[in-house]
Write an enzyme that holds these catalytic residues in place. Structure first.
Site, PDB file in Angstrom:
ATOM      1  N   ARG A   1      48.738 -24.373  47.310  1.00  0.00           N
ATOM      2  CA  ARG A   1      49.833 -23.911  47.661  1.00  0.00           C
ATOM      3  C   ARG A   1      50.242 -24.761  48.499  1.00  0.00           C
ATOM      4  O   ARG A   1      49.792 -25.935  49.531  1.00  0.00           O
ATOM      5  CB  ARG A   1      48.830 -21.924  48.542  1.00  0.00           C
ATOM      6  CG  ARG A   1      47.993 -21.983  48.792  1.00  0.00           C
ATOM      7  CD  ARG A   1      47.525 -22.231  50.207  1.00  0.00           C
ATOM      8  NE  ARG A   1      47.896 -22.910  50.872  1.00  0.00           N
ATOM      9  CZ  ARG A   1      48.429 -23.328  52.330  1.00  0.00           C
ATOM     10  NH1 ARG A   1      47.681 -24.768  51.846  1.00  0.00           N
ATOM     11  NH2 ARG A   1      49.355 -22.962  53.150  1.00  0.00           N
ATOM     12  N   GLY A   2      51.233 -24.694  49.999  1.00  0.00           N
ATOM     13  CA  GLY A   2      52.198 -24.936  50.761  1.00  0.00           C
ATOM     14  C   GLY A   2      52.640 -26.311  49.677  1.00  0.00           C
ATOM     15  O   GLY A   2      52.884 -26.938  49.018  1.00  0.00           O
ATOM     16  N   ALA A   3      53.908 -26.221  50.236  1.00  0.00           N
ATOM     17  CA  ALA A   3      55.341 -26.764  49.834  1.00  0.00           C
ATOM     18  C   ALA A   3      54.926 -28.398  49.224  1.00  0.00           C
ATOM     19  O   ALA A   3      55.385 -28.233  48.234  1.00  0.00           O
ATOM     20  CB  ALA A   3      56.468 -26.555  50.984  1.00  0.00           C
TER      21      ALA A   3
ATOM     22  N   ARG B   1      56.931 -20.260  41.592  1.00  0.00           N
ATOM     23  CA  ARG B   1      56.701 -19.673  42.866  1.00  0.00           C
ATOM     24  C   ARG B   1      58.073 -20.090  43.458  1.00  0.00           C
ATOM     25  O   ARG B   1      58.826 -20.589  43.225  1.00  0.00           O
ATOM     26  CB  ARG B   1      55.904 -20.366  43.911  1.00  0.00           C
ATOM     27  CG  ARG B   1      54.199 -19.759  43.773  1.00  0.00           C
ATOM     28  CD  ARG B   1      53.588 -20.085  44.991  1.00  0.00           C
ATOM     29  NE  ARG B   1      53.719 -19.085  45.778  1.00  0.00           N
ATOM     30  CZ  ARG B   1      53.304 -19.413  47.140  1.00  0.00           C
ATOM     31  NH1 ARG B   1      52.454 -20.205  47.222  1.00  0.00           N
ATOM     32  NH2 ARG B   1      53.253 -18.481  48.609  1.00  0.00           N
TER      33      ARG B   1
ATOM     34  N   GLN C   1      45.967 -18.180  55.414  1.00  0.00           N
ATOM     35  CA  GLN C   1      45.270 -19.073  55.736  1.00  0.00           C
ATOM     36  C   GLN C   1      45.541 -20.066  57.157  1.00  0.00           C
ATOM     37  O   GLN C   1      44.197 -20.608  57.474  1.00  0.00           O
ATOM     38  CB  GLN C   1      46.972 -20.010  55.440  1.00  0.00           C
ATOM     39  CG  GLN C   1      47.823 -19.532  53.918  1.00  0.00           C
ATOM     40  CD  GLN C   1      47.885 -18.354  53.649  1.00  0.00           C
ATOM     41  OE1 GLN C   1      47.984 -17.129  54.046  1.00  0.00           O
ATOM     42  NE2 GLN C   1      48.946 -17.936  52.844  1.00  0.00           N
TER      43      GLN C   1
ATOM     44  N   ASP D   1      58.844 -24.139  54.282  1.00  0.00           N
ATOM     45  CA  ASP D   1      58.488 -24.244  52.434  1.00  0.00           C
ATOM     46  C   ASP D   1      60.115 -24.699  52.666  1.00  0.00           C
ATOM     47  O   ASP D   1      60.423 -24.914  50.949  1.00  0.00           O
ATOM     48  CB  ASP D   1      58.709 -22.682  52.382  1.00  0.00           C
ATOM     49  CG  ASP D   1      56.782 -22.338  52.827  1.00  0.00           C
ATOM     50  OD1 ASP D   1      56.953 -21.994  53.519  1.00  0.00           O
ATOM     51  OD2 ASP D   1      56.279 -22.810  51.479  1.00  0.00           O
TER      52      ASP D   1
ATOM     53  N   ASN E   1      59.107 -20.566  56.522  1.00  0.00           N
ATOM     54  CA  ASN E   1      58.318 -20.138  57.007  1.00  0.00           C
ATOM     55  C   ASN E   1      57.136 -19.059  56.806  1.00  0.00           C
ATOM     56  O   ASN E   1      58.073 -18.201  56.249  1.00  0.00           O
ATOM     57  CB  ASN E   1      57.869 -20.485  57.997  1.00  0.00           C
ATOM     58  CG  ASN E   1      56.602 -22.117  58.284  1.00  0.00           C
ATOM     59  OD1 ASN E   1      56.167 -22.889  56.938  1.00  0.00           O
ATOM     60  ND2 ASN E   1      55.540 -21.403  58.782  1.00  0.00           N
ATOM     61  N   LYS E   2      56.133 -19.429  56.631  1.00  0.00           N
ATOM     62  CA  LYS E   2      55.390 -17.988  56.830  1.00  0.00           C
ATOM     63  C   LYS E   2      55.771 -16.555  57.346  1.00  0.00           C
ATOM     64  O   LYS E   2      55.962 -16.815  57.855  1.00  0.00           O
ATOM     65  CB  LYS E   2      53.597 -18.770  56.851  1.00  0.00           C
ATOM     66  CG  LYS E   2      52.271 -17.426  56.292  1.00  0.00           C
ATOM     67  CD  LYS E   2      52.792 -17.101  54.616  1.00  0.00           C
ATOM     68  CE  LYS E   2      52.902 -17.811  53.787  1.00  0.00           C
ATOM     69  NZ  LYS E   2      52.703 -17.416  52.796  1.00  0.00           N
TER      70      LYS E   2
END
Ligand code: MRU
Length: 358
Positions: free
Chosen positions: A53-55, A87, A198, A239, A249-250
């Protein structure tokens, strides 16, 4: 970055074995385990289930997913469509797939497989260089704080935008590592980042592995710490960033930006150029992923006996909503830290750094 003292990347092709090794991030911080992706289905599932995960790492995994698919004899267009559907929010996914297609489509079919592996490896190597450059530019922000105050530079970050979210070094944490390695006293406030934690599980783990002082805080603590002068600057990742500097972002990032704005705390966003969506005039059209409600109603942890268990924290039958990202308006962002330098979060600021894109 190091795992148990050994330089480690989050993703690596296994030469001659037709596989790709990743860290299963769903097992951290309780277990450090690498798993091998053997085909398109494995790569797609790893992204959807957030083993990766993570862009930037999603983009790198998709690139290797194309190589794995071609090895299996899967059609290029089908492979890209499958991976694109994994995603929705991180634009690096579409960016990596577009890059793979433009590298492979002009080639005869017989040459595409080898070229796909080479292009995926190039994307990974470039990601490392780009993140090191983000680190160099961003470290100057921490050095400037260190020059005017005694004691550690207190950085607040949200989610995980460290090396685990990329191939190596990270985006938001690259400046932290660069400053720390240069001898700047640094301390990181780590938002736990519900619902998937996370921050508590990944950011804390990787900072610990590198020896960076840090403190995990509940998501709701940041505003209080800022009011009391205990945060010098915030740095988060992204992201997807729109052409005007609005930042997805998150979930929870927006609230931290509001608190930072109200308290005069600088709020920076670190991102590579591949995270900018030049097709979007502003952040309103950024697709926001809705994930399963049980990520909110349940939580996973390790018992004192060392068993990893998932338990429910809400009444059975209560509805739960799980928007996974939010958009922070550019007006709340002090600057964008990119591989090409730091710019205002604005169309003009981004155009100044990426003139070829406007
Ligand atoms: O859902 P995730 O874990 O893939 O989301 C990642 C983030 O939102 C991170 O905060 C990060 O800043 C973006 S990727 C460097």
């Amino acid at each position: 970055m190091n795992v148990d003292g050994q330089p480690t990347r989050t993703i690596a092709a296994l030469p001659g074995q037709g596989g790709v090794s990743i860290i299963d991030q769903t097992r951290l911080p309780f277990r450090y385990e690498r798993v091998v992706l053997r085909g398109l289905a494995d790569a797609a599932r790893a992204i959807t289930d957030m083993q990766v995960r993570g862009a930037p790492l999603i983009g790198a995994t998709a690139a290797y997913g194309v190589a794995l698919a071609l090895d299996e004899g899967v059609d290029l267009a089908w492979a890209c469509a499958t991976l694109a559907a994994t995603r929705p929010t991180a634009v690096n996914l579409a960016w990596a797939l577009a890059r793979m297609q433009s590298a492979l489509l002009p080639l005869p079919a017989a040459e595409r497989c080898a070229a796909a592996w080479a292009e995926a490896a190039a994307i990974c190597d470039e990601d490392v260089e780009i993140n090191q450059a983000i680190g160099r530019h961003g470290a100057a922000l921490l050095q400037a704080v260190a020059a005017r105050k005694a004691g550690p530079v207190n950085v607040l970050t949200h989610c995980n935008a460290g090396w685990l979210a990329t191939v190596d070094w990270g985006t938001a944490l690259a400046p932290v590592y660069a400053a720390f390695d240069a001898g700047v006293p640094v301390h990181v406030w780590v938002d736990e980042t519900r619902p998937r934690n996370q921050g508590a599980s990944l950011t804390a783990w990787e900072l610990q592995q590198h020896g960076v002082p840090h403190t995990v805080i509940a998501d709701n603590a940041g505003g209080h710490l800022m009011q009391h002068g205990r945060v010098d600057l915030c740095i988060v990742g992204s992201d997807r960033t729109a052409a005007n500097g609005d930042v997805a972002n998150k979930i929870g990032t927006y609230l931290k930006a509001l608190a930072a704005f109200d308290n005069g705390v600088p709020f920076y966003v670190a991102l590579p150029g591949s995270t900018i969506d030049w097709s979007l005039a502003d952040g309103r059209a950024i697709p926001i992923e809705e994930r399963r409600p049980d990520e909110v109603t349940c939580i996973t942890g390790e018992t004192t006996a060392g068993e990893v268990v998932t338990v429910r924290v809400a009444p059975a039958g209560s509805a739960a909503a799980n928007p996974a990202f939010d958009v922070t308006p550019a007006r709340l962002v002090s600057g964008l830290v990119t591989e090409r330098g730091i710019c205002p979060a604005s169309r003009a600021g981004l155009a100044g750094l990426y003139p070829e894109r406007v």
